[in-house]
Write a protein that holds these residues in place. Structure first.
Motif, PDB file in Angstrom:
ATOM      1  N   ARG A  15       0.829  -1.207   0.000  1.00  0.00           N
ATOM      2  CA  ARG A  15       0.000   0.000   0.000  1.00  0.00           C
ATOM      3  C   ARG A  15       0.866   1.261   0.000  1.00  0.00           C
ATOM      4  N   ASP A  38      10.706   1.555   7.041  1.00  0.00           N
ATOM      5  CA  ASP A  38      10.289   0.160   6.872  1.00  0.00           C
ATOM      6  C   ASP A  38      11.351  -0.713   7.528  1.00  0.00           C
ATOM      7  N   ARG A  40      12.103  -3.582   6.370  1.00  0.00           N
ATOM      8  CA  ARG A  40      12.763  -4.370   5.323  1.00  0.00           C
ATOM      9  C   ARG A  40      13.658  -3.446   4.484  1.00  0.00           C
ATOM     10  N   ASP A  62       9.096   2.620  12.213  1.00  0.00           N
ATOM     11  CA  ASP A  62       8.250   3.792  12.422  1.00  0.00           C
ATOM     12  C   ASP A  62       8.704   4.569  13.660  1.00  0.00           C
ATOM     13  N   ASP A  81      -2.241  -3.987  10.396  1.00  0.00           N
ATOM     14  CA  ASP A  81      -3.452  -3.530  11.090  1.00  0.00           C
ATOM     15  C   ASP A  81      -3.238  -3.155  12.564  1.00  0.00           C
TER      16      ASP A  81
HETATM   17  N1  LIG Z   1      -7.307   0.574   1.643  1.00  0.00           N
HETATM   18  C1  LIG Z   1      -7.320  -0.621   1.138  1.00  0.00           C
HETATM   19  O1  LIG Z   1      -8.124  -0.946   0.282  1.00  0.00           O
HETATM   20  C2  LIG Z   1      -6.312  -1.640   1.589  1.00  0.00           C
HETATM   21  C3  LIG Z   1      -5.987  -2.724   0.765  1.00  0.00           C
HETATM   22  C4  LIG Z   1      -5.036  -3.632   1.221  1.00  0.00           C
HETATM   23  C5  LIG Z   1      -4.472  -3.466   2.472  1.00  0.00           C
HETATM   24  N2  LIG Z   1      -4.842  -2.421   3.275  1.00  0.00           N
HETATM   25  C6  LIG Z   1      -4.253  -2.222   4.614  1.00  0.00           C
HETATM   26  O2  LIG Z   1      -3.002  -1.544   4.438  1.00  0.00           O
HETATM   27  C7  LIG Z   1      -2.073  -1.951   5.437  1.00  0.00           C
HETATM   28  C8  LIG Z   1      -0.778  -2.389   4.776  1.00  0.00           C
HETATM   29  O3  LIG Z   1      -1.053  -3.474   3.911  1.00  0.00           O
HETATM   30  P1  LIG Z   1       0.013  -3.941   2.813  1.00  0.00           P
HETATM   31  O4  LIG Z   1      -0.678  -4.861   1.898  1.00  0.00           O
HETATM   32  O5  LIG Z   1       0.726  -2.763   2.253  1.00  0.00           O
HETATM   33  O6  LIG Z   1       1.004  -4.775   3.749  1.00  0.00           O
HETATM   34  P2  LIG Z   1       2.562  -4.988   3.547  1.00  0.00           P
HETATM   35  O7  LIG Z   1       2.952  -6.069   4.474  1.00  0.00           O
HETATM   36  O8  LIG Z   1       2.872  -5.116   2.102  1.00  0.00           O
HETATM   37  O9  LIG Z   1       3.187  -3.592   4.057  1.00  0.00           O
HETATM   38  C9  LIG Z   1       3.434  -3.292   5.403  1.00  0.00           C
HETATM   39  C10 LIG Z   1       4.862  -2.794   5.492  1.00  0.00           C
HETATM   40  O10 LIG Z   1       5.118  -2.353   6.830  1.00  0.00           O
HETATM   41  C11 LIG Z   1       6.466  -2.702   7.115  1.00  0.00           C
HETATM   42  N3  LIG Z   1       6.663  -2.661   8.561  1.00  0.00           N
HETATM   43  C12 LIG Z   1       6.428  -3.623   9.492  1.00  0.00           C
HETATM   44  N4  LIG Z   1       6.745  -3.182  10.728  1.00  0.00           N
HETATM   45  C13 LIG Z   1       7.173  -1.908  10.579  1.00  0.00           C
HETATM   46  C14 LIG Z   1       7.629  -0.922  11.487  1.00  0.00           C
HETATM   47  N5  LIG Z   1       7.710  -1.151  12.799  1.00  0.00           N
HETATM   48  N6  LIG Z   1       7.988   0.289  10.987  1.00  0.00           N
HETATM   49  C15 LIG Z   1       7.917   0.543   9.664  1.00  0.00           C
HETATM   50  N7  LIG Z   1       7.500  -0.367   8.751  1.00  0.00           N
HETATM   51  C16 LIG Z   1       7.137  -1.572   9.200  1.00  0.00           C
HETATM   52  C17 LIG Z   1       6.629  -4.077   6.492  1.00  0.00           C
HETATM   53  O11 LIG Z   1       7.986  -4.430   6.312  1.00  0.00           O
HETATM   54  C18 LIG Z   1       5.882  -3.889   5.185  1.00  0.00           C
HETATM   55  O12 LIG Z   1       6.749  -3.462   4.132  1.00  0.00           O
HETATM   56  C19 LIG Z   1      -2.761  -3.044   6.243  1.00  0.00           C
HETATM   57  O13 LIG Z   1      -3.273  -2.517   7.442  1.00  0.00           O
HETATM   58  C20 LIG Z   1      -3.900  -3.480   5.337  1.00  0.00           C
HETATM   59  O14 LIG Z   1      -5.016  -4.000   6.043  1.00  0.00           O
HETATM   60  C21 LIG Z   1      -5.724  -1.516   2.836  1.00  0.00           C
END
Ligand SMILES: NC(=O)c1ccc[n+]([C@@H]2O[C@H](COP(=O)([O-])OP(=O)(O)OC[C@H]3O[C@@H](n4cnc5c(N)ncnc54)[C@H](O)[C@@H]3O)[C@@H](O)[C@H]2O)c1
Length: 427
Positions: A15, A38, A40, A62, A81
């Motif tokens: 996202r 991030d 990663r 973060d 989430d």
């Molecule tokens: N609005 C929408 O339609 C929609 C669609 C899909 C997902 N989402 C929501 O978006 C959010 C992210 O989903 P995603 O698919 O991008 O997941 P993702 O796992 O691809 O991305 C999350 C990122 O956060 C990073 N991360 C983890 N811990 C961290 C920290 N402490 N500090 C910084 N970065 C950290 C991870 O390494 C990862 O790259 C979720 O809450 C999901 O439910 C929303």
């Protein structure tokens, strides 16, 4: 034109980096990404390479980013989430506006805490209910507000999750367990709760829900199944969920179909066939769908009562070939229905000829979620430039849909008991 609005991104995953960051490429006059975080390193590398964010503004978490004084006008919170609220609270205290991925949180207390903090700080909090910003739902809402079907009496909505999308995200992937992320009705369908509330134009008073995880468990494993598809026997041939079929050879979400985009790039960054095969040998997406540690439901229905005697039904199901939504709104003067594949609405006012409202747009002219991902960014930028605070999907509106979803889950767990939302909030 004034300077672009500056953004920092916490969570440069699908996202953060693929839904919102690309807005800068289309609208450099509006958006400039100046920092990101991030855990990663490869995601931070992409942030540097694709958006020119300097090394010293790329943080390993973060917390590290938020340990610095405010670095940008807006913080995009796109981590998982259960990480959203602590990050957003800190960001609001530092003076950021916040674009917050849904769900706010699976804990109602945290949703209410964030709502309070948003009001206290007077900063903008826009929650990413991107469907409201699509032409399809925006046009439907406008028609209803103009009285196209008279007074609304009933709404019938269905979310066709799609067999492969369900297997990818909710059996093998990040949203498979509610203790790690959210229950399905919140994770996937808080969008739908939000849309129903918005279209009804009235508060939701009561909900009742049924649903279960019926199919994706060991009891349904075919003969010859193994922990991983690549180790399984002849059952692979007939199994539509076979991982190699889904990600390499199939017609729905394989590498050639996605051209390296979602969901291929969830398995590995910058995917190739070789990298994906490696991921299927060792990573979570190569697991047999009948031998995972998933616990979220594969189908669920919700009955809803809104003020003004409006009643709605909603079904979420994994068991569909395509990924889309359908909706039907019946009123005293007519009925309107449509689906997000044809992107057409059929309006049939009683005693009049049918009107087809075609909301398709030329291919390539929209970004993800039928234009919603880009629409939400347009509105956020307008809101900041105009000094407003109440966006279309502000935290107040979003909390209502979270209460609906969490109450639906509580009802499901209590065998379909009717839940009064005011009492549920107070519980
Ligand atoms: N609005 C929408 O339609 C929609 C669609 C899909 C997902 N989402 C929501 O978006 C959010 C992210 O989903 P995603 O698919 O991008 O997941 P993702 O796992 O691809 O991305 C999350 C990122 O956060 C990073 N991360 C983890 N811990 C961290 C920290 N402490 N500090 C910084 N970065 C950290 C991870 O390494 C990862 O790259 C979720 O809450 C999901 O439910 C929303």
């Amino acid at each position: 034109m004034s300077d672009p609005i500056t953004f920092a991104i916490c969570g440069c995953g699908s996202r953060g980096l693929e839904a919102y960051a690309p807005y800068q490429k289309r609208h450099p006059e509006q958006m400039k990404i100046v920092a990101g975080a991030d855990t990663r390193p490869e995601r931070l590398r992409l942030l540097r390479e694709q958006y020119g964010v300097p090394e010293e503004m790329c943080f390993a978490s973060d917390e590290a980013l938020l340990s610095r004084p405010r670095l940008a006008d807006v913080l995009i919170v796109a981590t998982q989430d259960r990480q959203h609220v602590p990050t957003a609270l800190k960001a609001l205290d530092l003076g950021y506006h916040v674009l917050l991925e849904k769900p706010i949180s699976p804990e109602l207390d945290e949703c209410l805490q964030l709502q309070e903090k948003a009001h206290e700080t007077g900063r903008i909090v826009v929650v990413c209910h991107v469907l409201r910003y699509t032409r399809f739902y925006a046009s439907l809402e406008a028609l209803l507000r103009q009285g196209a079907v008279g007074k609304i009496e009933s709404i019938d909505a269905m979310e066709h999750v799609g067999y492969w999308h369900y297997a990818h995200s909710f059996v093998r992937g990040n949203w498979r367990r509610k203790d790690e992320t959210s229950p399905m009705i919140l994770a996937k369908s808080c969008h739908d709760m939000d849309i129903l509330r918005w279209l009804a134009g009235e508060r939701c008073l009561k909900v009742q829900s049924f649903g279960s995880l019926d199919y994706f468990n060991a009891a349904h494993a075919p003969e010859g199944a193994a922990d991983r598809c690549l180790n399984a026997g002849a059952c692979r041939e007939k199994c539509p969920y076979d991982a190699e079929k889904l990600y390499i050879t199939g017609k729905d979400c394989s590498l050639s179909r996605t051209r390296g985009g979602w969901p291929s790039n969830v398995l590995v960054s910058e995917p190739t066939e070789e990298k994906i095969m490696d991921a299927l040998r060792t990573g979570p997406y190569g697991r047999c769908v009948f031998h995972c540690d998933n616990d979220v439901v594969d189908h669920q229905t919700v009955n809803l009562e809104f003020a003004g005697n409006i009643h709605a039904t909603f079904t979420m199901t994994a068991f569909t070939d395509k990924v889309y939504r359908t909706i039907k709104v019946a009123g005293t003067q007519g009925i309107v229905e449509g689906d997000t594949i044809s992107n057409k609405l059929s309006l049939r006012r009683f005693g009049e000829e049918e009107q087809i409202i075609d909301l398709t747009t030329p291919p390539g002219s929209l970004s993800g979620h039928g234009g919603g991902d880009s629409g939400i960014m347009d509105q956020l930028c307008d809101l900041i430039r105009s000094g407003g605070t109440e966006g279309l999907t502000s935290v107040d509106a979003s909390v209502e849909s979270h209460v609906m979803a969490l109450a639906a889950e509580a009802s499901r767990l209590r065998g379909g008991q009717t839940i009064d939302l005011d009492a549920f909030r107070a519980e």
